[in-house]
Design an enzyme around this catalytic site. Structure first.
Site, PDB file in Angstrom:
ATOM      1  CG  ASP A  16      -1.740   1.126   1.418  1.00  0.00           C
ATOM      2  OD1 ASP A  16      -2.258   1.562   0.382  1.00  0.00           O
ATOM      3  OD2 ASP A  16      -1.924   1.594   2.549  1.00  0.00           O
ATOM      4  CE  LYS A  17       0.757   7.379  -2.715  1.00  0.00           C
ATOM      5  NZ  LYS A  17       1.217   8.464  -1.863  1.00  0.00           N
ATOM      6  CG  PHE A  46     -15.781  12.590   1.238  1.00  0.00           C
ATOM      7  CD1 PHE A  46     -15.073  13.304   0.283  1.00  0.00           C
ATOM      8  CD2 PHE A  46     -15.455  11.274   1.474  1.00  0.00           C
ATOM      9  CE1 PHE A  46     -14.046  12.707  -0.398  1.00  0.00           C
ATOM     10  CE2 PHE A  46     -14.422  10.679   0.792  1.00  0.00           C
ATOM     11  CZ  PHE A  46     -13.722  11.402  -0.149  1.00  0.00           C
ATOM     12  CB  THR A  62      -1.704   3.657  -3.944  1.00  0.00           C
ATOM     13  OG1 THR A  62      -2.201   4.754  -3.205  1.00  0.00           O
ATOM     14  CG2 THR A  62      -1.356   4.093  -5.338  1.00  0.00           C
TER      15      THR A  62
END
EC number: 7.6.2.1
Lengths: 899, 373
Positions: free
Chosen positions: A326-327, A432, A566
């Site tokens: 993962d980043k 959101f 990612t």
């Protein structure tokens, strides 16, 4: 003080709130555990051997195989019992935790397990929810509460939840006690954020009021995930005995041959002894302690070291070929730092080097009084003071609250602004969500003007603002993205009262809709957030974790292929990849992104496949990196387009495998798992490793052979679902290069030695059959057959396989090349096995010739052979051992004393 | 021997004890339980260790030393083994010319028993005590069913087992409803040829005294095998209620006239009951003791062997042999051990020489040591 409730009016049987994650109780432990153990094919095999010995007239007594089996079963049962006891303890901790329940208008303290459906639970700030709750009322008058779901999906940001409108007023104990209501809701769903239900309230014989409730469904999800984790334990069905012999056995029809065969099977089953199983397990179990004891993997910041959840995978750490990482939070720190912003095309920088950080931005505001800047800041402030902890879902977005909080309070002007913001009246929040990748607020200013502020990812904002405003800002945004910053765009729009009324109505309608609420809401949002004016953009930096670049380089040098998966946007991810040296400047990048998706399907094969796949030499001359984004990937992986898509899939895979580094951006959690699965199932099934820190990485962590969690900021979900958890990405280096390598070599030696010593042991017995008329006469005494593997020869190899360091740990960590070299010399390879077996055959033959000739009596020979076997196998290991240490010596002496 | 000592232990293992790391660990252990791993040599896998590195300096002397030690040992053993006198005659009588050919097909219970005499000549005299063996070939005394076809508690004198032998003895457990003593296939097939040795000098045959006691193991004779107990010492009465093994001409209490060599503790019987490991085996039959220091036990010269031929082996293609042998400190004749020592020693020595030449010629070329892997 959010107060919540789950109320059952209809007398219906509900289970209590006890959490049971343990497998056994005191009563069912024995039968259930035995059943579980004998379901394992190896144990079953030994059980069969044992039964054969009991039933058929066989050369050795049932004790010889029964005793080791009993030993194994007991040890495993104790181990599992201990683990289950730990689970019981963990359950109890949760079940006995105190919660406050309102009963008869009073607060009563209860144990969490005693909560019934229908109890009204009072949860104070910073407490965890003891069960699934319906939000009835909170301490704030508007009936909101902020909930973090860190323990569920790892997101530590706060999500706002609203109380049921009619119960918001019931703020006191007495008031809430008067409530009579029924809640209808759906079954628990895998989606954490969805909950559809209805509360019917009965008020003094009035018409029931129906309200829709939006709440979280909490605990059920936890349980299902955990259950899944246990079920997917690969340890349970690992075949390891020779199936062929059993089939062969069944083909024999003649009883005589059948029993003969059984006898021989019993006689030679010691080649694969039960104790090898035990020793391997012990080695893995004890070996995993060395990982958790490792001081170098201890992190001072979080005060924790490495955590080993599964000890079965120690050796797989030494064979990893693909690393999926993962980043955010893994390669990077996941702590945001404001870098700069751009307002209406003008750049304002805020960096530590400048004396007065944000005031530079303030400057223009004061001096030029530009309304744009004011608007920009106002937008940020509003978006953020009103919606305090609204947050980013996917890596791709910023809006991290903490960092803005800090600079607001650090600047007096800003505080003024915040105060100013209080004058605004919040009308609506367009929440959101990761699909829209933006959020909006609608406010009314003191002057009565209606404003809509929207912020979000550039890709989602740009199409919704007037095109002529984009140009300058876009330059900045793109440059920021190139620098590896996360960008966020802010836009606004003025609404007329009429427009607002329409939106207001639509929103309320959508909120009340029973079916397709999500879709309807999305549509309204879509309509509302259009034709806006772009104000500006911000850039926030997510710093690389220390040494992540070095670690990636080491992994590369160790022959592993590192894939970054990612959710970030491509430019950001790309620059991070450059920063952590996943891509070198010399790496030629192949981009497969939505930008080229139009021509992709046509040009894919021609542009990439043909020259790359067919030309064999391409890997030698040039390092290639591949960048692909989520939408393109779904085009390739999901064969919805036409029949040729599966063809693309294989080509894509081929290309991927040839690239040294692959970057997959804009990935959904499930896509991450999909990629891992794709690589895992390729030819030769390479060992894959996933590393991640957040809930969105859990799927890929579970999918990969080895899952590693980072004990990072995004909660514990990843660490809990992983096989190993480390505090930082850099620890991967030692974990793989040193521990993985060592355990791979150790277990290889362990298994090989076991075969060696048992061949040494059994081969004379086999040869003896030619001299005793194939009558299955055992060469050794029954006690010796039993104890050989358990007592006489097990400890040295165990000590060896725990302590052996054929190469110094420091050398291993500093020279990643060794990770590949180990695979070349392949301890388990056929040549090695041949070499060793020829050696032991020589040994057995020697012993055979040496066997005292004609005059020796049977028992003499037995005794001599027994002694010879022990004395000749022990030194073999001693010679092989490269590192002697005192504790190993101890282990060496003990069997000699016994023998 | 070159030793690669891990100096890391000193480098960062010990200072931690007095340094801040040690202090923190101690404090943590007391008040707050810290999860920080202990900085001990064991847990950090820094145990002192040494690693032998094979170099010319260590390997070459090792080879030479092994060679120089093994070759003399081998020669010594080989010479000792060769000094052992051994003489072997096959008296099965397969060849028509053999005196025993007439007995080849007689049944085991023919009366009177078939006898034959074989003359032979010893080329060398046997100096020390001589052991007389009988040898059988192609006789699977190690067959699984055969090996376990006995009742050890019966042989140990257990009275209940005497009358009720173990099931392992089947089908030699009972005969005509009477328990067999000793039961089982091993006992039933006991070797019952009688061998007598004569020294022939000027046509006069002098019987050589054969000692039949002291051929069994002490433990067998005194511990494992015992006659049943009861009133008196009359074996006939003690074995009352049992019957003889089917193939025996006489019951077990009539194996010998001496009471301490009769019944289950008959030494010929005990020797037979200790089953052989291989299908070709020899068992001790008699001892010939050296009379005086002046004369050899068996002089070189002519001898004759009188055989009472009872034991049929022709049916299973077996062979019977009579072996005369002396022994040394290392047992009977077995040249293998000596040869093995000499071979290994020679190979080591040879390798040592070869490696020495290689080392001498090319040793200085590559001074940098490879990574020991």
């Amino acid at each position: 003080r959010p107060v919540s409730e789950a109320d059952a009016y209809v007398a219906q049987k509900f289970c209590d709130n006890r959490i049971v994650s343990s497998k056994y109780t005191v009563w069912n432990f024995l039968p259930k555990n035995l059943f579980e153990q004998f379901r394992r094919i190896a144990n079953f095999y030994f059980l069969i051997i044992f039964l054969v010995q009991v039933i058929v007239d066989t050369p050795t007594s049932p004790v010889t195989s029964g005793l080791p089996l009993f030993f194994v079963i007991t040890v495993t049962a104790i181990k599992q019992g201990y683990e289950d006891w730990l689970r019981h303890r963990a359950d109890n901790e949760v079940n006995k935790s105190n919660v406050f329940v309102i009963e008869n208008a009073k607060q009563v303290q209860k144990e969490s397990e005693k909560i019934k459906v229908g109890d009204i639970v009072e949860v104070k700030a910073d407490e965890t929810f003891p069960c699934d709750l319906i939000f009835l009322a909170s301490s704030s008058t508007d009936g909101t509460c902020y909930v973090t779901t860190a323990s569920l999906d790892g997101e530590s940001n706060f999500k706002t939840h609203y109380a049921v409108r009619d119960t918001t007023v019931l703020c006191t104990d007495e008031a809430i006690d008067s409530l009579t209501a029924t809640i209808e809701c759906e079954q628990p769903q895998p989606d954490l954020y969805k909950f559809v239900g209805r509360i019917i309230m009965y008020r003094s014989n009035q018409e029931p009021v129906a309200r829709l409730v939006l709440q979280l469904s909490l605990k059920a999800t936890v349980c299902t995930t955990l259950k899944y984790v246990w079920q997917s334990n690969p340890f349970n069905d690992e075949p390891w005995y020779n199936e062929k012999t059993k089939k062969e056995r069944e083909t024999f029809k003649v009883l005589r041959m059948f029993t003969d065969f059984l006898s021989f099977m019993v006689l030679f089953n010691f080649i694969i002894p039960v104790s090898m199983y035990v020793t391997v397990e012990m080695q893995k179990f004890l070996g995993s302690f060395f990982i958790s004891w490792d001081k170098e993997m201890y992190d001072e910041e979080i005060k924790e070291g490495a955590l080993v959840n599964t000890s079965d995978l120690n050796e797989e750490l030494g064979q990893v070929e693909f690393v999926f990482t993962d980043k955010t939070g893994t390669l990077t720190e996941n702590s945001m730092e404001f870098i700069e912003c751009c307002i209406d095309g003008h750049k304002y920088k805020d960096c530590i080097s400048e004396v007065d950080g944000f005031s530079q931005t303030d400057g223009p505001l004061k001096y030029y009084g530009k309304s744009r800047e004011e608007l920009f800041l106002r937008a940020l402030c509003l978006c953020h003071t009103v919606r305090i902890k609204q947050a980013d879902q996917v890596d791709g977005l910023i809006g991290h609250p903490e960092c803005k909080n800090t600079y607001i309070s650090s600047s007096p002007d800003e505080i003024a602004l915040v105060k100013g913001a209080e004058k605004y009246q919040l009308l609506h929040t367009l929440n959101f969500d990761p699909v829209r990748r933006r959020m909006s607020v609608i406010v009314r200013t003191t002057t009565g003007k209606l404003l809509l502020f929207c912020k979000g990812a550039d890709s989602s904002i740009f199409p919704r603002v007037q095109q002529e405003e984009i140009q300058q800002t876009k330059v900045h945004v793109d440059r920021n993205a190139m620098d590896g910053y996360r960008t966020l765009c802010v836009a606004f729009k003025e609404l007329t009262q009429k427009e607002y009324d329409r939106i207001d109505r639509q929103l309320n309608e959508a909120k009340m809709a029973l079916q397709d609420r999500e879709e309807k809401m999305a549509k309204v949002f879509e309509d509302t957030e259009a034709d806006m004016h772009l104000i500006g953009a911000t850039a926030v930096e997510d710093r690389l974790q220390e040494q992540s670049a070095e670690t990636i380089e080491a992994l590369h040098a160790a022959g592993m292929k590192v894939w970054v998966l990612t959710g970030d946007k491509m430019e950001t991810a790309k620059s991070t990849c450059y920063a952590c040296r996943l891509f070198q400047t010399s790496t030629e990048l192949l981009e497969l992104t939505a930008r080229v998706v139009g021509e992709m399907l046509a040009g894919f094969e021609l542009n990439y496949a043909a020259p790359l796949v067919k030309d064999e030499s391409w890997t030698l001359s040039q390092e290639y990196g591949l960048i692909i984004d989520g939408s393109t990937l779904s085009l390739i992986l999901n064969p919805s387009q036409d029949s040729s898509s599966s063809h693309y899939k294989s080509i894509f895979l081929q290309i991927c495998l040839k690239c040294t580094a692959v970057l997959c951006c804009r990935m959904a959690p499930l896509q991450k798992a999909q990629i891992v699965r794709m690589v895992k199932n390729t030819k030769g099934s390479p060992i894959t490793l996933s590393i991640g820190d957040g809930a969105n990485d859990v799927s890929m962590i579970l999918e990969a052979h080895v899952g590693i969690g980072i004990k990072g900021k995004e909660g514990r979900q990843a660490a809990r679902n992983s096989d190993y958890a480390v505090p930082k990405f850099k620890h991967l280096r030692k974990l793989l290069l040193a521990h993985g390598h060592l355990y791979y070599v150790r277990i290889a030696h362990l298994v090989q030695y076991f075969f060696y010593k048992n061949l040494c042991f059994i081969l004379p017995q086999f040869l003896y059959q030619f001299f005793c008329g194939f009558s299955q006469q055992p060469l050794y005494d029954a006690a010796y057959l039993t104890m050989y593997n358990i007592c006489f020869t097990s400890l040295p190899i165990l000590a060896y396989s725990l302590l052996e360091q054929h190469i110094n740990i420091d050398t291993l960590t500093s020279d990643p090349q060794l990770y590949i070299r180990k695979e070349i010399c392949s301890f388990t390879g056929r040549r090695m096995l041949l070499k060793c077996s020829s050696g032991r055959q020589f040994l057995s033959w020697c012993r055979w010739i040496n066997a005292p000739k004609a005059k020796s009596s049977f028992r003499n020979m037995r005794a001599e052979n027994s002694a010879l076997t022990v004395t000749s196998t022990l030194p073999q290991k001693a010679l092989c051992k490269r590192r002697w240490s005192s504790s190993a010596l101890l282990a060496y002496f003990s069997p000699s004393l016994v023998a | 021997m070159a030793v690669n000592y891990s100096a890391k232990e000193e480098a960062d293992g010990h200072p931690a004890g007095g340094g801040p790391g040690g202090g923190a660990a101690a404090g943590g252990g007391g008040a707050v339980k810290t999860r920080k791993p202990d900085n001990t040599a064991f847990k950090q896998q820094r145990l002192p260790a040494w690693q032998p590195i094979l170099t010319a300096g260590t390997v070459l002397p090792a080879f030479f030393i092994i060679g120089l030690i093994f070759i003399p040992i081998g020669i010594g053993i080989f010479v000792t083994s060769n000094n052992i006198r051994e003489y072997e005659i096959d008296y099965t009588g397969i060849e028509p010319s053999s005196p025993c050919n007439k007995c080849l097909n007689v049944s085991w219970d023919s009366t009177p028993p078939c006898t034959c005499t074989i003359n032979f000549t010893l080329e060398h005299s046997f100096e020390s005590n001589v052991f007389m063996y009988y040898g059988l070939s192609n006789f699977y005394q190690n067959h699984r069913r055969y090996v376990k076809s006995r009742d050890d508690s019966q042989l140990n004198g257990d009275n209940s087992s005497l009358l009720n032998p173990s099931k392992e003895c089947e089908p030699y457990r009972t005969n005509e409803d009477k328990p067999i003593a000793p039961c089982g296939a091993i006992a039933n097939s006991m070797f019952n040829d009688t061998l007598e040795l004569y020294h022939v000098e000027n046509d006069t045959r002098t019987a050589i005294p054969l000692i039949k006691k002291g051929i069994a193991w002490w433990t067998d004779k005194n511990v494992k095998f015992r006659n049943p107990t009861g009133d008196g010492n009359n074996l006939t009465a003690l074995f009352q209620g049992t019957t003889k093994p089917v193939n025996w001409p006489k019951p077990v209490y009539m194996l010998d006239s001496e009471p301490d060599n009769n019944g289950f503790i008959n030494e010929d019987f005990i020797v037979w009951m200790r089953t052989a490991a291989l299908p070709t085996f020899r068992k001790l039959y008699r001892l010939i003791e050296r009379k005086s220091n002046l004369q050899p036990t068996l002089q070189a010269g002519k001898y004759s062997l009188d055989i009472t031929y009872n034991y049929p082996v022709h049916s299973f293609d077996g062979r019977k042999r009579m072996i005369l042998s002396t022994i040394s400190w290392m047992g009977g004749k077995n040249p293998f051990l000596g040869i093995a020592y000499i071979t290994v020693g020679s190979i080591c020595f040879f390798l040592g020489v070869v490696l020495l030449i290689i080392h001498h010629k090319y040793g200085n070329r590559n001074t940098s040591a490879d990574i020991p892997n």
